[in-house]
Design a protein around this motif. Sequence first.
Motif, mmCIF file in Angstrom:
data_model
loop_
_atom_site.group_PDB
_atom_site.id
_atom_site.type_symbol
_atom_site.label_atom_id
_atom_site.label_comp_id
_atom_site.label_asym_id
_atom_site.label_seq_id
_atom_site.Cartn_x
_atom_site.Cartn_y
_atom_site.Cartn_z
ATOM 1 N N THR A 181 -110.383 69.492 -6.934
ATOM 2 C CA THR A 181 -108.995 69.901 -7.134
ATOM 3 C C THR A 181 -108.347 70.194 -5.783
ATOM 4 O OG1 THR A 181 -109.667 72.219 -7.399
ATOM 5 C CG2 THR A 181 -109.455 70.914 -9.399
ATOM 6 N N ARG A 182 -107.022 70.131 -5.722
ATOM 7 C CA ARG A 182 -106.228 70.543 -4.573
ATOM 8 C C ARG A 182 -106.857 70.083 -3.250
ATOM 9 N NH1 ARG A 182 -106.198 75.954 -3.762
ATOM 10 N NH2 ARG A 182 -104.396 75.731 -2.396
ATOM 11 N N THR A 183 -106.962 68.781 -3.108
ATOM 12 C CA THR A 183 -107.586 68.213 -1.908
ATOM 13 C C THR A 183 -106.571 67.323 -1.205
ATOM 14 O OG1 THR A 183 -109.842 68.388 -2.741
ATOM 15 C CG2 THR A 183 -109.402 66.650 -1.129
ATOM 16 N N ASP A 184 -106.305 67.619 0.065
ATOM 17 C CA ASP A 184 -105.181 67.005 0.767
ATOM 18 C C ASP A 184 -105.481 65.633 1.350
ATOM 19 O OD1 ASP A 184 -103.753 69.275 0.154
ATOM 20 O OD2 ASP A 184 -104.054 70.215 2.111
ATOM 21 N N MET A 185 -106.734 65.254 1.451
ATOM 22 C CA MET A 185 -107.080 63.935 1.972
ATOM 23 C C MET A 185 -107.764 63.127 0.868
ATOM 24 S SD MET A 185 -108.124 64.718 5.928
ATOM 25 C CE MET A 185 -106.969 65.501 7.039
ATOM 26 N N ALA A 186 -109.001 62.710 1.061
ATOM 27 C CA ALA A 186 -109.683 61.880 0.063
ATOM 28 C C ALA A 186 -110.583 62.723 -0.832
ATOM 29 C CB ALA A 186 -110.504 60.800 0.755
ATOM 30 N N GLY A 187 -110.666 62.320 -2.081
ATOM 31 C CA GLY A 187 -111.643 62.944 -2.962
ATOM 32 C C GLY A 187 -113.047 62.520 -2.586
ATOM 33 N N ILE A 188 -113.235 61.213 -2.395
ATOM 34 C CA ILE A 188 -114.510 60.640 -1.953
ATOM 35 C C ILE A 188 -114.231 59.804 -0.721
ATOM 36 C CG2 ILE A 188 -116.408 59.080 -2.522
ATOM 37 C CD1 ILE A 188 -115.800 59.739 -5.514
ATOM 38 N N ALA A 189 -114.862 60.127 0.403
ATOM 39 C CA ALA A 189 -114.687 59.386 1.654
ATOM 40 C C ALA A 189 -116.058 58.928 2.150
ATOM 41 C CB ALA A 189 -114.018 60.266 2.707
ATOM 42 N N LEU A 190 -116.210 57.628 2.364
ATOM 43 C CA LEU A 190 -117.461 57.055 2.861
ATOM 44 C C LEU A 190 -117.145 56.289 4.137
ATOM 45 C CD1 LEU A 190 -118.890 55.667 -0.516
ATOM 46 C CD2 LEU A 190 -119.215 57.938 0.478
ATOM 47 N N TYR A 191 -117.600 56.811 5.277
ATOM 48 C CA TYR A 191 -117.233 56.235 6.574
ATOM 49 C C TYR A 191 -118.482 55.955 7.415
ATOM 50 C CZ TYR A 191 -112.654 58.202 5.328
ATOM 51 O OH TYR A 191 -111.488 58.517 4.692
ATOM 52 N N ALA A 192 -118.619 54.720 7.888
ATOM 53 C CA ALA A 192 -119.692 54.334 8.808
ATOM 54 C C ALA A 192 -119.031 53.623 9.978
ATOM 55 C CB ALA A 192 -120.710 53.438 8.117
ATOM 56 N N VAL A 193 -118.881 54.323 11.105
ATOM 57 C CA VAL A 193 -118.099 53.766 12.217
ATOM 58 C C VAL A 193 -118.816 53.839 13.563
ATOM 59 C CG1 VAL A 193 -115.907 54.254 11.072
ATOM 60 C CG2 VAL A 193 -116.903 55.973 12.601
ATOM 61 N N ASP A 194 -120.036 54.363 13.608
ATOM 62 C CA ASP A 194 -120.733 54.547 14.881
ATOM 63 C C ASP A 194 -122.008 53.723 14.993
ATOM 64 O OD1 ASP A 194 -118.869 56.483 15.911
ATOM 65 O OD2 ASP A 194 -119.711 57.910 14.494
ATOM 66 N N GLY A 195 -122.143 52.691 14.163
ATOM 67 C CA GLY A 195 -123.267 51.774 14.292
ATOM 68 C C GLY A 195 -124.410 52.030 13.338
ATOM 69 N N GLY A 196 -124.435 53.166 12.668
ATOM 70 C CA GLY A 196 -125.470 53.429 11.681
ATOM 71 C C GLY A 196 -125.146 52.762 10.358
ATOM 72 N N ASP A 197 -126.182 52.497 9.549
ATOM 73 C CA ASP A 197 -125.989 51.888 8.238
ATOM 74 C C ASP A 197 -125.694 52.960 7.188
ATOM 75 O OD1 ASP A 197 -126.591 49.511 9.450
ATOM 76 O OD2 ASP A 197 -128.591 49.316 8.563
ATOM 77 N N LEU A 198 -124.904 52.593 6.192
ATOM 78 C CA LEU A 198 -124.662 53.440 5.030
ATOM 79 C C LEU A 198 -125.031 52.616 3.805
ATOM 80 C CD1 LEU A 198 -121.552 55.699 4.405
ATOM 81 C CD2 LEU A 198 -122.457 54.244 2.592
ATOM 82 N N SER A 199 -126.063 53.060 3.057
ATOM 83 C CA SER A 199 -126.558 52.227 1.960
ATOM 84 C C SER A 199 -127.178 53.071 0.857
ATOM 85 C CB SER A 199 -127.607 51.237 2.481
ATOM 86 O OG SER A 199 -128.752 51.919 2.942
ATOM 87 N N ASN A 200 -127.237 52.452 -0.323
ATOM 88 C CA ASN A 200 -127.860 53.078 -1.496
ATOM 89 C C ASN A 200 -127.227 54.439 -1.797
ATOM 90 O OD1 ASN A 200 -129.672 50.900 -1.823
ATOM 91 N ND2 ASN A 200 -131.027 51.782 -0.266
ATOM 92 N N ILE A 201 -125.929 54.408 -2.018
ATOM 93 C CA ILE A 201 -125.159 55.610 -2.320
ATOM 94 C C ILE A 201 -124.638 55.507 -3.746
ATOM 95 C CG2 ILE A 201 -123.269 57.111 -1.594
ATOM 96 C CD1 ILE A 201 -125.410 56.621 0.592
ATOM 97 N N THR A 202 -124.829 56.552 -4.535
ATOM 98 C CA THR A 202 -124.302 56.597 -5.893
ATOM 99 C C THR A 202 -123.508 57.881 -6.080
ATOM 100 O OG1 THR A 202 -126.153 55.324 -6.790
ATOM 101 C CG2 THR A 202 -124.850 56.605 -8.353
ATOM 102 N N ILE A 203 -122.262 57.730 -6.480
ATOM 103 C CA ILE A 203 -121.411 58.883 -6.777
ATOM 104 C C ILE A 203 -120.879 58.690 -8.190
ATOM 105 C CG2 ILE A 203 -119.368 60.194 -6.109
ATOM 106 C CD1 ILE A 203 -119.805 59.219 -3.250
ATOM 107 N N SER A 204 -121.094 59.683 -9.050
ATOM 108 C CA SER A 204 -120.769 59.474 -10.455
ATOM 109 C C SER A 204 -120.282 60.752 -11.122
ATOM 110 C CB SER A 204 -122.014 58.963 -11.200
ATOM 111 O OG SER A 204 -123.047 59.927 -11.173
ATOM 112 N N ASP A 205 -119.549 60.549 -12.224
ATOM 113 C CA ASP A 205 -119.110 61.651 -13.076
ATOM 114 C C ASP A 205 -118.332 62.691 -12.290
ATOM 115 O OD1 ASP A 205 -120.534 60.863 -15.680
ATOM 116 O OD2 ASP A 205 -122.168 60.844 -14.219
ATOM 117 N N VAL A 206 -117.209 62.238 -11.746
ATOM 118 C CA VAL A 206 -116.356 63.088 -10.901
ATOM 119 C C VAL A 206 -114.947 63.108 -11.487
ATOM 120 C CG1 VAL A 206 -115.364 63.405 -8.606
ATOM 121 C CG2 VAL A 206 -117.716 62.567 -8.843
#
Length: 460
Positions: free
Chosen positions: A280-305
């Motif tokens: 509730t009352r969130t001024d930017m993103a509810g869910i933010a997934l950011y990979a910008v420095d060369g590392g991998d982002l994988s196998n992520i599950t976000i549910s029932d929100v």
Amino acid sequence: MSFIPKKIFKLLPVVGIFFAALPVMGANPVIDATKAGVVGDGITLNTAAIQKAIDECSAAGGGTIDFPAGRYLTGTIQIKSNVILRLEEQATLLGSTNVADYRNLDPFIDGSGHPLGHALIVAMDAENVGIEGQGTVDGQSPKLKATQKSYTLRPFLLRWVRCTNVTVRDVHLTNPGAWTLNFFQTKGAVIDGVTIRSRDLGMQNNDGINLDSSENIQVSNCDVISGDDALVIKSTSAAKPSHDIQAAHCKLSSHANAIKLGTESIGGFANISISNCQITRTDMAGIALYAVDGGDLSNITISDVTMDGVTVPISIRLGARLKTFREGDQPRPAPGKLHDVTIKNVAAKNIKMIGLLANGIPGFPIEALTLENIQLELPGGGTAESAKIQLSEKEAAYPEFDMFGKTMPAYGIYARHVSGLNLQDVRITSLQPDARPATVFLDVDKMTQADFAAESIKVP
């Protein structure tokens, strides 16, 4: 990673406490802090007395230091192995308002380039440690800020650095100078029933729960209202990704993002599950997934929100900022990968800007992104001129929901440089007519759509 049922999450804190007690079973004394020379009058500085009690308790094999009702003023204290601090319901640990009372045992630079690391309560290279009870840790940051011409010394409230088997349960955390509850290179932690209040302090970097380059972490039943990101997972260590982290049954509200992976992302992220959260009352993103420095982002599950009052429900970015955060680390030579992400069973209303942003960069697409059972209720009202906007790439920019601007050429979904976009049962509703298209897909291939719909409903 499969979802862990709520009943199992309820058991995890008990399991954590059991293992935390193993090294000191048979003794595990409970020490009354007031009988160890600690004074709860809110005036006496107790740093030395609390530290002496911790050191002696750890040296004797460990135990619990109990703080009865009172207000205990202190500067930086360091928890040692096999020591638990317990705060009774009317007990408050108060942060000193004197900058000289704080230490920085692990300095580093955050994603915005600010030096950080001071803390009120810190543990380093310790095992079987924690803090529990119905009491409060109050950093008194507004008063500490008032004593500084330039507010540069901004202590975290709780820091766990290279620790093993940490328990933080039931405590109320408020008024941090920077991040509230931070774990760095920690293996094994249970965070359960914690309340965090750090919103509207006029401070920077007041993250709620902040997990950095850590593994095997369980977060459950927490209530976070924060100035900065509420539940954020970072990876500032090049060789240590954040992985095997589960969070469930949390209430989140923030001036920034509610659930966030990234900003600092050199080490990457893997095997992370977040479920059953109310935003509730969130001024930017509810869910933010950011990979910008060369590392991998994988196998992520976000549910029932569920979300009520967010600017962007879902914001995803694979970029090429390629920054380092720890002395001696070298920048990654190329962007990493962002792949195998599933977001499902999400309902969002009172959205301010757009439903979903998903942006890779040329030659480095987001891969295997699944959106399932998503319901987005948008305000509408966009113009034909807005539909003509072409967003710049900004490959090396700091990642945030508004990095491409605050006016989008679509009102529902904008996806660019994505390979393998799977949309299943996605509903986009505009409450007023909108001259922009519901979706814009640029350089998107291998896309599947099943039961996708967008409509405008004019509210009388």
